[in-house]
Design a protein around this motif. Structure first.
Motif, mmCIF file in Angstrom:
data_model
loop_
_atom_site.group_PDB
_atom_site.id
_atom_site.type_symbol
_atom_site.label_atom_id
_atom_site.label_comp_id
_atom_site.label_asym_id
_atom_site.label_seq_id
_atom_site.Cartn_x
_atom_site.Cartn_y
_atom_site.Cartn_z
ATOM 1 N N ILE A 1 0.890 -1.100 0.162
ATOM 2 C CA ILE A 1 -0.062 -0.032 -0.032
ATOM 3 C C ILE A 1 0.855 1.395 -0.166
ATOM 4 O O ILE A 1 0.608 2.273 -0.550
ATOM 5 N N GLY A 2 1.999 1.147 0.864
ATOM 6 C CA GLY A 2 2.980 2.325 0.582
ATOM 7 C C GLY A 2 3.311 2.631 -0.759
ATOM 8 O O GLY A 2 3.382 3.681 -1.057
ATOM 9 N N ALA A 3 3.822 1.532 -1.399
ATOM 10 C CA ALA A 3 3.991 1.691 -2.813
ATOM 11 C C ALA A 3 3.099 2.280 -3.865
ATOM 12 O O ALA A 3 3.114 3.199 -4.747
ATOM 13 N N ALA A 4 1.635 1.932 -3.361
ATOM 14 C CA ALA A 4 0.592 2.434 -4.021
ATOM 15 C C ALA A 4 0.299 3.926 -3.836
ATOM 16 O O ALA A 4 0.173 4.652 -4.919
ATOM 17 N N VAL A 5 0.350 4.311 -2.601
ATOM 18 C CA VAL A 5 0.090 5.680 -2.079
ATOM 19 C C VAL A 5 1.251 6.568 -2.864
ATOM 20 O O VAL A 5 0.775 7.618 -2.942
ATOM 21 N N ASN A 6 2.468 6.223 -2.678
ATOM 22 C CA ASN A 6 3.464 6.839 -3.554
ATOM 23 C C ASN A 6 3.128 7.186 -4.949
ATOM 24 O O ASN A 6 3.622 8.047 -5.364
ATOM 25 N N GLU A 7 2.288 6.434 -5.399
ATOM 26 C CA GLU A 7 1.971 6.408 -6.867
ATOM 27 C C GLU A 7 0.676 7.610 -6.879
ATOM 28 O O GLU A 7 0.461 8.215 -8.323
ATOM 29 N N GLY A 8 0.184 7.936 -5.900
ATOM 30 C CA GLY A 8 -1.039 8.705 -5.950
ATOM 31 C C GLY A 8 -2.163 8.229 -5.005
ATOM 32 O O GLY A 8 -2.397 7.032 -4.638
ATOM 33 N N ALA A 9 -2.824 9.229 -4.328
ATOM 34 C CA ALA A 9 -3.774 8.964 -3.557
ATOM 35 C C ALA A 9 -5.176 8.086 -4.110
ATOM 36 O O ALA A 9 -5.642 7.329 -3.560
ATOM 37 N N ASP A 10 -5.169 8.369 -5.329
ATOM 38 C CA ASP A 10 -6.239 7.708 -6.132
ATOM 39 C C ASP A 10 -5.809 6.225 -6.516
ATOM 40 O O ASP A 10 -6.834 5.412 -6.334
ATOM 41 N N LYS A 11 -4.700 6.110 -6.751
ATOM 42 C CA LYS A 11 -3.985 4.774 -6.915
ATOM 43 C C LYS A 11 -4.280 4.011 -5.608
ATOM 44 O O LYS A 11 -4.492 2.842 -5.647
ATOM 45 N N PHE A 12 -3.766 4.752 -4.477
ATOM 46 C CA PHE A 12 -4.169 3.937 -3.042
ATOM 47 C C PHE A 12 -5.276 3.453 -3.080
ATOM 48 O O PHE A 12 -5.763 2.322 -2.542
ATOM 49 N N LYS A 13 -6.620 4.330 -3.100
ATOM 50 C CA LYS A 13 -7.770 4.072 -2.865
ATOM 51 C C LYS A 13 -8.090 2.740 -3.701
ATOM 52 O O LYS A 13 -9.040 1.911 -3.228
ATOM 53 N N ALA A 14 -7.869 2.822 -4.990
ATOM 54 C CA ALA A 14 -8.313 1.799 -6.035
ATOM 55 C C ALA A 14 -7.616 0.556 -5.469
ATOM 56 O O ALA A 14 -8.158 -0.592 -5.498
ATOM 57 N N TYR A 15 -6.370 0.619 -5.280
ATOM 58 C CA TYR A 15 -5.824 -0.752 -4.692
ATOM 59 C C TYR A 15 -6.210 -1.210 -3.466
ATOM 60 O O TYR A 15 -6.387 -2.535 -3.119
ATOM 61 N N HIS A 16 -6.377 -0.531 -2.584
ATOM 62 C CA HIS A 16 -7.173 -0.641 -1.235
ATOM 63 C C HIS A 16 -8.494 -1.550 -1.511
ATOM 64 O O HIS A 16 -8.596 -2.395 -0.852
ATOM 65 N N ASP A 17 -9.064 -0.898 -2.407
ATOM 66 C CA ASP A 17 -10.427 -1.577 -2.630
ATOM 67 C C ASP A 17 -10.286 -2.925 -3.254
ATOM 68 O O ASP A 17 -10.972 -4.051 -3.095
ATOM 69 N N VAL A 18 -9.237 -3.051 -4.243
ATOM 70 C CA VAL A 18 -8.881 -4.330 -4.693
ATOM 71 C C VAL A 18 -8.735 -5.378 -3.609
ATOM 72 O O VAL A 18 -8.863 -6.710 -3.666
ATOM 73 N N LEU A 19 -7.761 -4.984 -2.984
ATOM 74 C CA LEU A 19 -7.224 -5.842 -1.784
ATOM 75 C C LEU A 19 -8.486 -6.517 -0.927
ATOM 76 O O LEU A 19 -8.530 -7.740 -0.788
ATOM 77 N N TYR A 20 -9.509 -5.411 -0.860
ATOM 78 C CA TYR A 20 -10.350 -5.804 0.292
ATOM 79 C C TYR A 20 -11.439 -6.739 -0.542
ATOM 80 O O TYR A 20 -11.941 -8.027 -0.270
ATOM 81 N N ALA A 21 -11.660 -6.674 -1.951
ATOM 82 C CA ALA A 21 -12.468 -7.485 -2.738
ATOM 83 C C ALA A 21 -11.997 -8.831 -3.118
ATOM 84 O O ALA A 21 -12.577 -9.811 -3.232
ATOM 85 N N ASN A 22 -10.540 -8.762 -2.797
ATOM 86 C CA ASN A 22 -9.658 -10.063 -3.265
ATOM 87 C C ASN A 22 -9.145 -10.818 -2.051
ATOM 88 O O ASN A 22 -8.414 -11.270 -2.088
ATOM 89 N N GLN A 23 -9.677 -10.251 -0.657
ATOM 90 C CA GLN A 23 -9.017 -10.826 0.344
ATOM 91 C C GLN A 23 -9.024 -12.390 0.618
ATOM 92 O O GLN A 23 -10.179 -12.811 0.603
ATOM 93 N N PRO A 24 -7.839 -12.980 0.660
ATOM 94 C CA PRO A 24 -7.901 -14.270 1.147
ATOM 95 C C PRO A 24 -8.342 -14.801 2.471
ATOM 96 O O PRO A 24 -8.612 -13.866 3.444
ATOM 97 N N ASP A 25 -8.802 -16.020 2.804
ATOM 98 C CA ASP A 25 -9.195 -16.352 4.160
ATOM 99 C C ASP A 25 -7.747 -16.093 4.907
ATOM 100 O O ASP A 25 -6.622 -16.159 4.778
ATOM 101 N N GLU A 26 -8.241 -15.376 5.963
ATOM 102 C CA GLU A 26 -7.077 -14.708 7.025
ATOM 103 C C GLU A 26 -6.330 -16.047 7.473
ATOM 104 O O GLU A 26 -5.081 -15.421 7.746
ATOM 105 N N ARG A 27 -6.610 -16.940 7.514
ATOM 106 C CA ARG A 27 -5.920 -18.085 8.096
ATOM 107 C C ARG A 27 -4.834 -18.541 7.079
ATOM 108 O O ARG A 27 -3.817 -19.361 7.432
#
Length: 274
Positions: free
Chosen positions: A160-186
């Protein structure tokens, strides 16, 4: 009847021995049952806090990820990504800087209840930002790495640090992608940088050479630790937690997340807009 000081007869000894064996077997069975009950209770607590479908927060334990296990070699130089704020750049802001109200969101990328919140109200948050009602300050955690084992929370946070370094909008989009594709936490799926890079393909324009190198080299791992430490020092004890101008919001009703309409109304009420 044998005298108390006399040695018991062979027959009596056999009876006593049999009785003792029965008593010992009963004692061992009680111990086994007690162990089974402790195991069931421990598993129930983990499931109640961590699995999808409940409305319980993922709970942070005291002093958890300040020395979260780093089982890979990480850089030691602190590099703060662009487009961050706060001490050591530990706050990520999304939205108009001059918005009158602030929505604070506290999350851990391995937290399944955070995924439920994002699925139910992510679009509502985006609309509130787009119309200028609020700006969002993200305070990100990594305590589930210690609670569940692994490194997915911090590895995702470094990406996420690498994403926000590219821009706040890139961070938010990547943030959303990570949650949409979240694996089982175990399974600790976010502990694999190659998987995180594959998910970055879903965000147009994010996967620059600089982004790929930063994720692969874990450039922002020291920063991710600072971010996680800041969460631990925030006084917030569970994720997801959302506040408006410092006022905590209710995110779930019974076993369900609030609807987008309910969430939006609550935000506006807390901000004094209705």
């Amino acid at each position: 009847m044998a005298h108390p000081n006399q040695k018991p007869s062979r027959k009596q000894s056999q009876k006593i021995s049999a009785r003792e064996r029965i008593q010992e077997a009963q004692r061992l069975e009680k111990q086994a049952n007690a162990r089974r009950r402790r195991i069931v209770v421990s598993v129930s607590l983990v499931v109640g806090l961590a699995l999808v479908g409940g409305t319980a927060l993922a709970i942070s334990t005291a002093g958890d990820s300040k020395s979260s296990a780093a089982d890979v070699v990480e850089p030691t130089a602190m590099v703060v990504p662009a487009n961050t704020s706060g001490a050591d750049g530990t706050v990520i802001t999304y939205g108009k800087a001059d918005a009158a109200h602030t929505l604070q969101v506290f999350e851990d990328f391995r937290c399944p209840v955070c995924k439920n919140f994002e699925a139910a109200n992510g679009d509502a948050v985006r609309k509130l930002v787009e119309d200028g009602t609020v700006k969002v300050e993200y305070h990100l955690a990594a305590f589930l790495d210690k609670n569940l084992g692994g490194k997915g929370s911090r590895t995702a946070l470094a990406a996420i640090g690498a994403a926000v370094n590219e821009g706040a909008d890139k961070f938010k989009a990547y943030h959303d992608v990570l949650y949409a594709n979240q694996p089982d936490e175990r399974e600790d799926g976010f502990g694999d940088v190659n998987h995180l890079l594959e998910l970055a393909d879903k965000v147009p324009g994010l996967k620059t050479d600089a982004f790929v190198k930063a994720v692969t080299d874990r450039t922002y791992a020291p920063w991710a630790k600072k971010v996680a430490d800041a969460f631990n020092d925030s006084g917030v004890t569970g994720t997801p937690t959302v506040k408006v101008d410092g006022k905590p919001l209710t995110l779930f009703s019974g076993n369900k997340a609030l609807t987008a309409e309910q969430f939006t109304a609550q935000v506006k009420q807390a901000a004094g807009l209705q």
